[in-house]
Every structure is written in structure tokens, then in C-alpha cells.
Design a protein around this motif. Structure first.
Motif, PDB file in Angstrom:
ATOM      1  N   THR A   1       0.845  -1.197   0.000  1.00 55.58           N
ATOM      2  CA  THR A   1       0.000   0.000   0.000  1.00 55.58           C
ATOM      3  C   THR A   1       0.875   1.239   0.000  1.00 55.58           C
ATOM      4  O   THR A   1       1.999   1.229   0.508  1.00 55.58           O
TER       5      THR A   1
ATOM      6  N   GLU B   1       1.537  -4.007   4.803  1.00 58.89           N
ATOM      7  CA  GLU B   1       0.114  -4.281   4.975  1.00 58.89           C
ATOM      8  C   GLU B   1      -0.056  -5.536   5.823  1.00 58.89           C
ATOM      9  O   GLU B   1       0.612  -6.546   5.607  1.00 58.89           O
TER      10      GLU B   1
ATOM     11  N   HIS C   1     -15.204   4.031   9.345  1.00 59.51           N
ATOM     12  CA  HIS C   1     -15.119   3.256   8.111  1.00 59.51           C
ATOM     13  C   HIS C   1     -16.513   3.187   7.491  1.00 59.51           C
ATOM     14  O   HIS C   1     -17.427   2.597   8.069  1.00 59.51           O
TER      15      HIS C   1
ATOM     16  N   PRO D   1     -17.822  -0.608   4.909  1.00 61.34           N
ATOM     17  CA  PRO D   1     -16.712  -1.545   5.073  1.00 61.34           C
ATOM     18  C   PRO D   1     -17.003  -2.889   4.421  1.00 61.34           C
ATOM     19  O   PRO D   1     -18.139  -3.352   4.384  1.00 61.34           O
ATOM     20  N   THR D   2     -15.950  -3.514   3.926  1.00 61.72           N
ATOM     21  CA  THR D   2     -16.058  -4.859   3.373  1.00 61.72           C
ATOM     22  C   THR D   2     -15.640  -5.865   4.436  1.00 61.72           C
ATOM     23  O   THR D   2     -15.070  -5.501   5.477  1.00 61.72           O
TER      24      THR D   2
ATOM     25  N   ASN E   1     -13.210  -7.895   4.158  1.00 59.62           N
ATOM     26  CA  ASN E   1     -11.758  -7.841   4.233  1.00 59.62           C
ATOM     27  C   ASN E   1     -11.287  -6.652   5.077  1.00 59.62           C
ATOM     28  O   ASN E   1     -10.293  -6.747   5.797  1.00 59.62           O
ATOM     29  N   ASP E   2     -12.011  -5.535   4.989  1.00 55.20           N
ATOM     30  CA  ASP E   2     -11.695  -4.381   5.833  1.00 55.20           C
ATOM     31  C   ASP E   2     -11.799  -4.772   7.302  1.00 55.20           C
ATOM     32  O   ASP E   2     -10.930  -4.430   8.114  1.00 55.20           O
TER      33      ASP E   2
ATOM     34  N   LYS F   1      -8.894  -6.977   8.443  1.00 58.17           N
ATOM     35  CA  LYS F   1      -7.642  -6.250   8.601  1.00 58.17           C
ATOM     36  C   LYS F   1      -7.626  -5.418   9.881  1.00 58.17           C
ATOM     37  O   LYS F   1      -6.598  -5.327  10.557  1.00 58.17           O
ATOM     38  N   ILE F   2      -8.746  -4.813  10.206  1.00 61.16           N
ATOM     39  CA  ILE F   2      -8.833  -4.021  11.440  1.00 61.16           C
ATOM     40  C   ILE F   2      -8.631  -4.915  12.655  1.00 61.16           C
ATOM     41  O   ILE F   2      -7.848  -4.606  13.560  1.00 61.16           O
TER      42      ILE F   2
ATOM     43  N   GLU G   1     -13.569   1.928  14.058  1.00 63.34           N
ATOM     44  CA  GLU G   1     -12.389   1.218  14.503  1.00 63.34           C
ATOM     45  C   GLU G   1     -11.878   1.946  15.739  1.00 63.34           C
ATOM     46  O   GLU G   1     -11.456   3.106  15.650  1.00 63.34           O
TER      47      GLU G   1
END
Length: 254
Positions: free
Chosen positions: A50, A60, A153, A156-157, A159-160, A163-164, A246
Motif C-alpha cells: 500500500t 500491509e 469506516h 466496510p467490506t 476484508n476491511d 484487517k482491522i 475502529e
């Protein structure tokens, strides 16, 4: 007479069995991964995936296949009294669960209950009421009352979310409670509901601490349900943005 007795006994057994099966298939608690303490969470990273604000390539975080962050649980009505203000205390209870874990308060049920009541009074002074705090207001409470920063956020997906959580950061989600379909809610669920997202399973299901029921510890929802129900407070609820907070650990820099 013997035939009648046997028939009645059979009906009784079948009826009881049906009830048990109904409870087992619909209400049996779903298995979740073993909870991981924040201090023991390990992170895998990928180099140069990223581009940060400085223009340099940054690392990442790669989410693990499954994750469940350790967190104590109390419902928004810690002693089963669902009168006001506890009936409307999902926002307060959710962010207090996060604060309890981040700061290591180890609150008892009595202390957690006292914290809810104190926060309700704080909100009355700041906002005029405590009934339905939006994501922006909740971020304000986190910052000014609990000393915790947060990041918004939108849309959000899955995947988001992964990751959080892989960073060891808890998520506070805002929902149309009627769309969550939790069988333990009364009257089909609240119009507006807030709860903590704390993990996910290998199949993509989301692990929550749903403060809206005493059975809400590690309560599992499908991602489709979470995504569909996700709405900030609005009238009507479907006009609310799909948003999560988050919550950053103490001292975490942007």
C-alpha cells in the motif's frame, strides 16, 4: 387404558424431543475460535503493498484465516433489568466493553453497571439525551469521556473488518436491529442497535459481543446479515450510512 397411557407418553416424549431439537437447531451457540489476548496477537505483514500519505510503500497486515479477540462480556442490562436506561444502553455498554479491555479495568458487573449509569448522565449533559447516539456522537464519547480515538469506516467490506481486527483493534458497529434477526431479541429487535465486532471465523462469519442479550457473548452472525443490517442512526433507519468505528488502543498513533 394401557394403550391410552402409552399413547399419551409417546406424545409427551415426542413433544419434548421436538422442543429440544428446535432449541438445538436454532439456538445452539455456534463454536468460535479460541480467544486471543491482545498482548499475544501476532501479525503477519506483506512489504510494499500500500502507498501511504508520504508516497512511500508501507507494510500491509495479512489477516489470519480466523481470529477471535479476547474480551470480557456484560450485557447492556448487567443484572437483567431491561427498564430504562438499560433498555437503550447498547451504545454505552459496547464502548465500555472496549474500554474495559484496552485499559485492563477488569470491571465487576456492579462496576460495569455504574459505568453505564455515569455515561448516561454524561450524555444527557452533552447531547440532551442518551437514547440514540450516532456514530459521530459515539466517537465523541470515546474521545472525551473514555480517552480513546476512533476511525470511521464507511461501507466496510469483510476484508476491511478482518484487517482491522488483525491489528488488535475492536470495532463498534451500528445497526438496524430489526434486520439482525437475533432470536433472543424481544419484539423483533430494537430499531437501532450497537454492538462490538471482535472476530471472524474461517467461513467468514462475524463474531460479536452483542450486548442486546444476555446470550450475546461471542454471538455469531453471517457477514451478509451484518452488511445488510449495518446503518447509522437515522429516521427512517434505511437512510443511515453503513458505518463502523475502529476503536484505537490507548496511545495508538495515526
Amino acid at each position: 387404558m394401557l394403550k391410552i397411557v402409552i399413547t399419551l407418553l409417546t406424545i409427551s416424549i415426542v413433544g419434548g424431543g421436538s422442543f429440544a431439537l428446535y432449541k438445538g437447531t436454532r439456538y445452539q451457540k455456534e463454536a468460535v475460535p479460541t480467544a486471543v489476548k491482545l498482548a499475544e496477537l501476532t501479525q503477519q505483514t506483506v512489504e510494499g503493498t500500500t502507498q501511504g500519505a508520504t508516497g512511500e510503500l508501507e507494510k500491509e497486515i495479512v489477516p489470519p484465516i480466523e481470529l477471535n479477540l479476547q474480551m470480557d462480556f456484560y450485557a447492556q442490562a448487567p443484572f437483567g433489568n431491561w427498564d430504562y436506561p438499560w433498555q437503550e444502553a447498547c451504545e454505552e455498554a459496547s464502548i465500555l466493553l472496549v474500554a474495559n479491555e484496552y485499559f485492563g479495568h477488569n470491571w465487576t458487573a456492579e462496576q460495569f453497571n455504574d459505568q453505564i449509569l455515569e455515561m448516561v448522565e454524561w450524555e444527557k449533559d452533552r447531547f440532551g439525551d442518551y437514547w440514540h447516539t450516532t456514530a459521530a456522537q459515539t466517537a465523541e464519547i470515546l474521545r472525551d469521556e473514555l480517552g480513546l480515538e476512533s476511525v470511521v469506516h464507511k461501507n466496510p467490506t469483510l476484508n476491511d473488518v478482518k484487517k482491522i481486527l488483525a491489528k488488535g483493534h475492536f470495532i463498534v458497529g451500528f445497526f438496524d436491529g430489526k434486520k439482525l434477526g437475533n432470536p433472543f431479541y424481544k419484539n423483533g429487535g430494537p430499531v437501532y442497535h450497537v454492538m462490538v465486532v471482535k472476530g471472524y471465523k474461517a467461513d467468514g462469519k462475524i463474531i460479536t459481543h452483542d450486548v442486546g442479550t444476555r446470550r450475546g457473548e461471542d454471538y455469531v452472525y453471517t457477514w451478509a446479515t451484518i452488511e445488510n443490517a449495518l446503518h447509522d442512526y437515522a429516521e427512517p433507519m434505511e437512510d443511515g450510512e453503513k458505518v463502523m468505528l475502529e476503536v484505537l488502543p490507548p496511545g495508538y498513533g495515526f
